[in-house]
Motif scaffolding. Sequence first.
Motif, short mmCIF file in Angstrom:
data_model
loop_
_atom_site.label_atom_id
_atom_site.label_comp_id
_atom_site.label_asym_id
_atom_site.label_seq_id
_atom_site.Cartn_x
_atom_site.Cartn_y
_atom_site.Cartn_z
N GLU A 1 0.78 -1.10 -0.03
CA GLU A 1 0.05 -0.14 0.01
C GLU A 1 0.76 1.30 0.11
N ASP A 2 2.31 1.22 0.14
CA ASP A 2 3.07 2.28 0.16
C ASP A 2 3.79 2.14 -1.26
N GLN A 3 3.66 3.34 -2.10
CA GLN A 3 4.48 3.51 -3.14
C GLN A 3 5.68 3.25 -3.26
N ALA A 4 6.34 3.71 -2.14
CA ALA A 4 7.97 3.93 -2.10
C ALA A 4 8.30 2.53 -1.84
N GLY A 5 7.57 1.64 -1.33
CA GLY A 5 8.15 0.23 -0.85
C GLY A 5 9.10 0.15 0.45
N TYR A 6 9.56 -0.74 0.81
CA TYR A 6 10.27 -0.59 1.97
C TYR A 6 11.70 -1.52 1.85
N HIS A 7 12.82 -1.13 2.53
CA HIS A 7 13.97 -1.72 3.01
C HIS A 7 13.78 -3.31 3.43
N PRO A 8 14.27 -4.17 3.08
CA PRO A 8 14.12 -5.59 3.55
C PRO A 8 14.03 -5.56 4.92
N ALA A 9 15.08 -4.92 5.73
CA ALA A 9 15.10 -4.91 6.89
C ALA A 9 14.01 -4.24 7.87
N ALA A 10 13.62 -3.31 6.95
CA ALA A 10 12.18 -2.39 7.69
C ALA A 10 10.89 -3.37 7.38
N GLU A 11 10.88 -3.99 6.28
CA GLU A 11 9.77 -5.11 6.07
C GLU A 11 9.86 -6.33 7.13
N GLU A 12 11.03 -6.73 7.36
CA GLU A 12 11.28 -7.90 8.30
C GLU A 12 10.68 -7.21 9.64
N MET A 13 10.92 -6.15 9.90
CA MET A 13 10.69 -5.50 11.33
C MET A 13 8.95 -5.37 11.41
N ARG A 14 8.50 -5.07 10.11
CA ARG A 14 7.02 -5.02 10.22
C ARG A 14 6.22 -6.24 10.36
N GLU A 15 6.72 -7.34 9.61
CA GLU A 15 6.19 -8.76 9.85
C GLU A 15 6.19 -9.09 11.07
N TYR A 16 7.29 -8.69 11.74
CA TYR A 16 7.54 -9.10 13.29
C TYR A 16 6.42 -8.62 13.99
N LEU A 17 6.14 -7.19 13.64
CA LEU A 17 5.44 -6.44 14.75
C LEU A 17 3.65 -6.76 14.62
N ALA A 18 3.67 -6.89 13.10
CA ALA A 18 2.22 -6.99 12.76
C ALA A 18 1.46 -8.37 13.54
N ALA A 19 2.59 -9.42 13.58
CA ALA A 19 1.89 -10.57 14.13
C ALA A 19 1.58 -10.42 15.67
N ARG A 20 2.35 -9.74 16.43
CA ARG A 20 2.29 -9.38 17.68
C ARG A 20 1.33 -8.40 18.04
N LEU A 21 1.11 -7.52 17.14
CA LEU A 21 -0.28 -6.59 17.45
C LEU A 21 -1.52 -7.33 17.09
N ARG B 1 -1.73 -10.60 17.71
CA ARG B 1 -2.17 -11.44 18.69
C ARG B 1 -2.63 -10.72 20.02
N ASN B 2 -2.35 -9.38 20.10
CA ASN B 2 -2.77 -8.76 21.31
C ASN B 2 -3.86 -7.85 20.85
N GLY B 3 -4.24 -7.77 19.70
CA GLY B 3 -5.31 -6.62 19.27
C GLY B 3 -5.99 -7.11 18.10
N GLU B 4 -6.11 -6.10 17.08
CA GLU B 4 -6.79 -6.40 15.79
C GLU B 4 -6.11 -5.19 14.90
N THR B 5 -6.47 -5.84 13.55
CA THR B 5 -6.22 -4.83 12.68
C THR B 5 -7.54 -3.84 12.10
N VAL B 6 -7.28 -2.72 11.95
CA VAL B 6 -8.56 -1.75 11.95
C VAL B 6 -8.74 -1.15 10.75
N THR B 7 -9.92 -1.21 10.19
CA THR B 7 -10.22 -0.26 8.81
C THR B 7 -11.17 0.72 9.44
N VAL B 8 -10.96 1.84 8.76
CA VAL B 8 -11.74 3.05 9.57
C VAL B 8 -12.68 3.84 8.54
N THR B 9 -12.63 3.31 7.42
CA THR B 9 -13.64 3.72 6.23
C THR B 9 -14.05 2.50 5.36
#
Length: 988
Positions: free
Chosen positions: A258-278, A280-288
């Motif tokens: 969803e980001d036109q610029a894309g991500y560095h591999p290290a940043a993408e790994e960090m995102r995948e790591y945190l997304a799973a924990r978020l 687990r402890n909550g939900e992914t939200v859509t507001v529109t």
Amino acid sequence: MTAPAYGIHWADVLTLREEVRLTDGSVGELQMSLAKAVYQTVPVLYAKCAYYTDITQPTPLLVGFLGRVARRLGVQAVEAQACFHLDQGMGGGKSHALVGIWHMINSADAFFASDLGRAVATEATAGGHTLDLSEVVPVVLIGDSMSPGKTDPRFGPATDLFGRFLWLLFDGHPDRMGRWKHYIDLGANKTTLQAAFAEVARPVLVVIDELMDYAMALTDQTAIGGLPGEQAFLNALTDAVDDQPQVALVVVMIRSDEDQAGYHPAAEEMREYLAARLQRNGETVTVTDPNDFAQIIRRRLFARADVDTAARTVADAYVTAVDDAWSTEVYRKLGSGRTLARLADRIVETYPFHPDLFELVSKEWSKVQAFQRVRSTVAIFARTVLHCVTQHEAGLWAPDLVGPGDIPLHTDALEALLSSGVLAGNDRAIQGFRAVANTDVVRSGGGGGNAFNLDATLAANGVAAGQPAPALRMATACFAYSLVPRAQAARGATKPELIAALAGPAVPYAAAEEVFNALVAGPVQGGLGALERTRTANGKGAERFYLSIKQTLNMYHANAMTMVSNDLALNRVWKRAQQLASKGPFSGPHFVEPPVGGSTAAAACFAGVDGQENRLVVLDPRRWTLLNGKDTATRADLDVAFGVTPGLTTTYAASMVVALVNTQRRGRARDRAKDLLAWEIVVAQLDPADEEYLEACSRRDDVRSKLDNDIKWAYQHYAYLLRATNGLAVQYKAVPDGKTALAGQDVWNELVAASRAVTAGALAPEYVGQLITTGSFGRDLTPKELFALPYSNPTWPMIATVENLRQAVFHLATSSEWMLADSDGNEIRPAGPGQIQPASMQQLLRPRPAPVPEQAPAPTPSPGSDGAPDTNPAAPGTPTGGSGQAPPQVTPIPSQPASGGGPSGETTYEVTKVRLPLSSITDDSKREGVWGLIRELASLIDPARMSVDIQMVGLDITVTARSGDTHQLLAKAESLSGVTVAVEDEDI
């Protein structure tokens, strides 16, 4: 105002928000920023809670999200979700929702007094609970405004997320630094965070916005070492928040797709790591939600109003107007979701917009990643409804519903549409569709375009479609449908879709179909030039029509032409004229243009042009032109430049020739320059690998060659100075066809033909003698004066080189009629032309005296005489041009006799002082006497007289003259060190 037959027009039901009018439809800050709301870095309207709640539609998804956050923070002893992850792309409403959270906890009273706040409170207190957000501690970390490893005044000594979190958590604590150091020493782990939350003992809201921007900064080589520690802190934070009552975590972390610029591999790994924990402890939200789209847009643009009755009225009018032709040929062919049975409900849902427009935007344009559904749509729709309301208020026609054909492409709505991201930032596509809009639909500013012109033809033929510009409206709809691939990769719109763009309560189907047939007829018949048709291979399915931007160099060029002003074109003409100019026999071309930022008076423009040389002065066509009844200012300026009228002191105007353009021909050169500049824009836009690239280059080069010819042709005129019977005058001439005033040789040939110049080697000595004899100089001339005459005296012809005049003077000086004499009257016999010194001021060219006949011996002096014979005033030693007497009013101050050497043979010196009292020289004889004195002084210090030993000189000069006439004297004086000058006003 226009009054529809069915009831009230939507422009009378809905009121545009003031900011839409004040910003001409740009709506100001469309993209909300949490940082601007929290830190007030720049003033924005949405930083005020009242404005935010007024423009925000309380849609179910937004209310649900804000309600769950409020429930977690402000309702005790209930199980509520702790972590919220927003991962939608740009324009998904994330920042809007975060600003809502900020107002909810920072301005709770105002927030919950609004309809949005009441809906959120109902969601949060479900089950009869009490909501209290007054004690919430906000910890707001904004990733795109923080730098890893760097301090920031907002976060004290902290340089990482953990430290910044602690600094904000203990804001207001009496020992803030002490508590910060205490927990920093404990380390960023779950236990530390739980202890910190417990110590604060208040509800805590942690918001981390734009986390991926911060993650990308961490991937920099200088900061990559901090990434593991930051990741560990965020992991611990998700767990600690989940275990701690009344603590909520909201994280914005956009997906890479969803980001036109894309991500560095290290940043993408960090995102995948945190997304799973978020997760687990909550939900992914859509507001529109797409279903809320129309309500969001309507509330963003218009003040709140009850529209149900008006919407239902116009919907019923649309349905009632549908006859068999509309039903059979249009609504049955639009698809299952757009049938006549659903039309009324669809209109009510999207009022005052036509549902076809909303379906196009929300289901097709929104698929383009760069198109931000809410933000981009508001930018386009704001300009569209502002135009419609303005038309309605002026009593002009405005659509019953704003549909696909109502985007005003002749206004800045076109740029809002093209820059909205719908074309994914493809510059070539943007330029192509801009050209199509200007050429095939309507020209920018109105008043042109194929569809616009077609409406006049249709009206003349009696086609009445219940609206003033049906062809323009249908072509605009075709344009909108052509921007992106549609369902199943189809292109453009079907015939029913295009005809539906004209549908309304009083539109006959036959007229709408006639408009359609005229548009698709082809450019020769006045239709759309860029229109393409697609038919299915098997013959099934509807034929589709779209505006193409492929292989349309002319459309690119037409669009580029709209970006080239007359000023830019004339700048190119002037720049190229300077490159095309050639000096020929002139010393060189000189170029005159108005000073930038200075005086534009003629004297200022021509101040540096004067000089003792033949000058071809080329004038800037942006200011100076000749003929066509528009040259009064030009002629006045040249009168000043040539010294015909006061304003500029010129000594050598006679040797200046001015080249300038013809007014009418300048127009052709300017238009050709616009053509060239447009093709240069087109070539710059194309990729060299494109098949059109070579063709575009060829057209550019062809126009470039034609421009050179047009510029040469435009510089038709030249001007020079003449002495007429009534004084000085500027003579204007034109070069013959095939010649140009930019070519020095062409101009010189014309001057020779007019006897205003002589060719090299053709200056006859006898002609020079005649010019001297008839010149009424009243005295003999020095070589310096003589060699200045072709440049300063318009009765003399211009000479190609100084050598031409040197040859002529040599032949005169060695003839039987003229002679060259020194200051004592002794003849100088030059051995060749090279010995003629053009700069000499102590020599004189004078008529050779007649031989003196032999006389008888002189008689013996009579007694009492002094023995001195009479002096013959006509003797060879007496110059013919002067009286030989001292100038009037000169008082000689005697000096010691010159001895040439002292007793020891050394050189001795004397001081000679001459004082001339301030006196009038308006009498010619007096002026001539003073001139003789000054000339003798000039001869004495002439650098060419090396035999004269002068050590020092001092001058005290007082001249009363007309203002400006001493300009060059002042300039010479100021160039010498130690010289002071002063100019005073004088009343005579």
